[in-house]
Motif scaffolding. Structure first.
Motif, PDB file in Angstrom:
ATOM      1  N   ALA A 153       0.838  -1.201   0.000  1.00  0.00           N
ATOM      2  CA  ALA A 153       0.000   0.000   0.000  1.00  0.00           C
ATOM      3  C   ALA A 153       0.874   1.252   0.000  1.00  0.00           C
ATOM      4  O   ALA A 153       1.701   1.425   0.909  1.00  0.00           O
ATOM      5  CB  ALA A 153      -0.917   0.005   1.225  1.00  0.00           C
ATOM      6  N   PRO A 154       0.727   2.139  -0.980  1.00  0.00           N
ATOM      7  CA  PRO A 154       1.509   3.377  -0.970  1.00  0.00           C
ATOM      8  C   PRO A 154       1.042   4.283   0.165  1.00  0.00           C
ATOM      9  O   PRO A 154      -0.148   4.330   0.482  1.00  0.00           O
ATOM     10  CB  PRO A 154       1.204   3.991  -2.332  1.00  0.00           C
ATOM     11  N   VAL A 155       1.975   4.993   0.783  1.00  0.00           N
ATOM     12  CA  VAL A 155       1.615   5.914   1.857  1.00  0.00           C
ATOM     13  C   VAL A 155       1.921   7.342   1.410  1.00  0.00           C
ATOM     14  O   VAL A 155       2.935   7.593   0.771  1.00  0.00           O
ATOM     15  CB  VAL A 155       2.354   5.597   3.171  1.00  0.00           C
ATOM     16  N   VAL A 156       1.022   8.263   1.731  1.00  0.00           N
ATOM     17  CA  VAL A 156       1.324   9.685   1.589  1.00  0.00           C
ATOM     18  C   VAL A 156       2.104  10.132   2.820  1.00  0.00           C
ATOM     19  O   VAL A 156       3.081  10.866   2.731  1.00  0.00           O
ATOM     20  CB  VAL A 156       0.033  10.507   1.432  1.00  0.00           C
ATOM     21  N   GLY A 157       1.669   9.656   3.985  1.00  0.00           N
ATOM     22  CA  GLY A 157       2.360   9.896   5.240  1.00  0.00           C
ATOM     23  C   GLY A 157       2.194   8.674   6.124  1.00  0.00           C
ATOM     24  O   GLY A 157       1.374   7.801   5.849  1.00  0.00           O
ATOM     25  N   GLY A 187       3.129  -1.032   4.020  1.00  0.00           N
ATOM     26  CA  GLY A 187       3.100   0.321   3.490  1.00  0.00           C
ATOM     27  C   GLY A 187       4.440   0.670   2.865  1.00  0.00           C
ATOM     28  O   GLY A 187       5.489   0.278   3.385  1.00  0.00           O
ATOM     29  N   ILE A 188       4.420   1.397   1.760  1.00  0.00           N
ATOM     30  CA  ILE A 188       5.636   1.763   1.028  1.00  0.00           C
ATOM     31  C   ILE A 188       5.677   3.277   0.867  1.00  0.00           C
ATOM     32  O   ILE A 188       4.717   3.888   0.391  1.00  0.00           O
ATOM     33  CB  ILE A 188       5.667   1.113  -0.375  1.00  0.00           C
ATOM     34  N   GLY A 189       6.785   3.891   1.261  1.00  0.00           N
ATOM     35  CA  GLY A 189       6.905   5.326   1.114  1.00  0.00           C
ATOM     36  C   GLY A 189       8.332   5.788   1.321  1.00  0.00           C
ATOM     37  O   GLY A 189       9.248   4.974   1.506  1.00  0.00           O
TER      38      GLY A 189
END
Length: 224
Positions: A153-157, A187-189
């Motif tokens: 899941a991409p993370v913005v923050g 999560g990926i960021g």
């Protein structure tokens, strides 16, 4: 410098939010409104910051993120991993698809079926046809639904408790809440997206792990 351009405004609790503990989730209507406003401002700032990265800097960060992610994924034979098509400067996990398939695993992409409804996941492999979905993000042209074992899941923050700040649509939270068996969620960021807290609300579902170029955060570690 404008206040909204000061990174400190987004790496520490905003005005009024210092009155609540980081994990507080029993906010009244006024507090929920304050949280929503803060999240919107933080989201805009973090996306803008991410999109201003140079191509060279982004490539360097992505290599580090994916190296950590490879270690975190481990053995994938017989398992299905839902990746994501990068959007608005997100880290790009597509280079892992060939490796996942070569290791005996399968890949899927998330698909928005309907607004304010859980996502669907459809299997996909390089060379298979894609079409434009919501926000023009590519999705498999041929429906092949599946239930992934691992969801990226991409993370913005994000914060140290592995709560994720997304784009505000709530798709991942609804999806995880609706799944019959919760997959492992990573999560990926980028490290620059780390916040002291996202001020989680009752609907927020934490990631199991969050991977950046600098560190790997595990919810179990944070909870101990």
């Amino acid at each position: 410098m404008k206040p909204e351009d000061d990174p400190a405004c987004f790496s520490s609790p905003p005005c009024m939010m210092h009155e609540f503990e980081a994990g507080y989730s029993g906010a009244d209507d006024r507090t929920r409104l304050d949280v929503a406003r803060w999240r919107k401002a933080s989201r805009e700032h973090l996306i803008g910051q991410r999109m201003r990265l140079s191509a060279e800097r982004r490539d360097m960060l992505d290599r580090s993120v994916m190296a950590r992610l490879r270690d975190e994924l481990g053995e994938l034979h017989g398992r299905t991993v839902s990746i994501f098509w990068p959007f608005k400067g997100e880290p790009d996990p597509r280079a892992l698809v060939v490796e996942i398939i070569a290791g005996g695993g399968a890949c899927a992409l998330p698909v928005v079926v309907e607004k304010a409804q859980p996502l669907a996941f459809h299997r996909w492999a390089p060379g298979e046809k894609l079409e434009r979905g919501v926000w023009n993000i590519p999705v498999p042209a041929v429906a092949d639904p599946c239930i992934p074992d691992i969801v990226l899941a991409p993370v913005v923050g994000f914060d140290a408790l592995c709560f994720r700040l997304g784009y505000g649509g709530g798709y991942f939270d609804r999806t995880l809440a609706a799944m019959p068996a919760k997959p492992r969620v990573i999560g990926i960021g980028y490290e620059q997206a780390r916040l002291s807290s996202i001020f989680p609300q009752p609907h927020d579902i934490p990631m199991d792990t969050i991977v950046t170029e600098a560190d790997t955060y595990r919810r179990l570690d944070a909870a101990q």
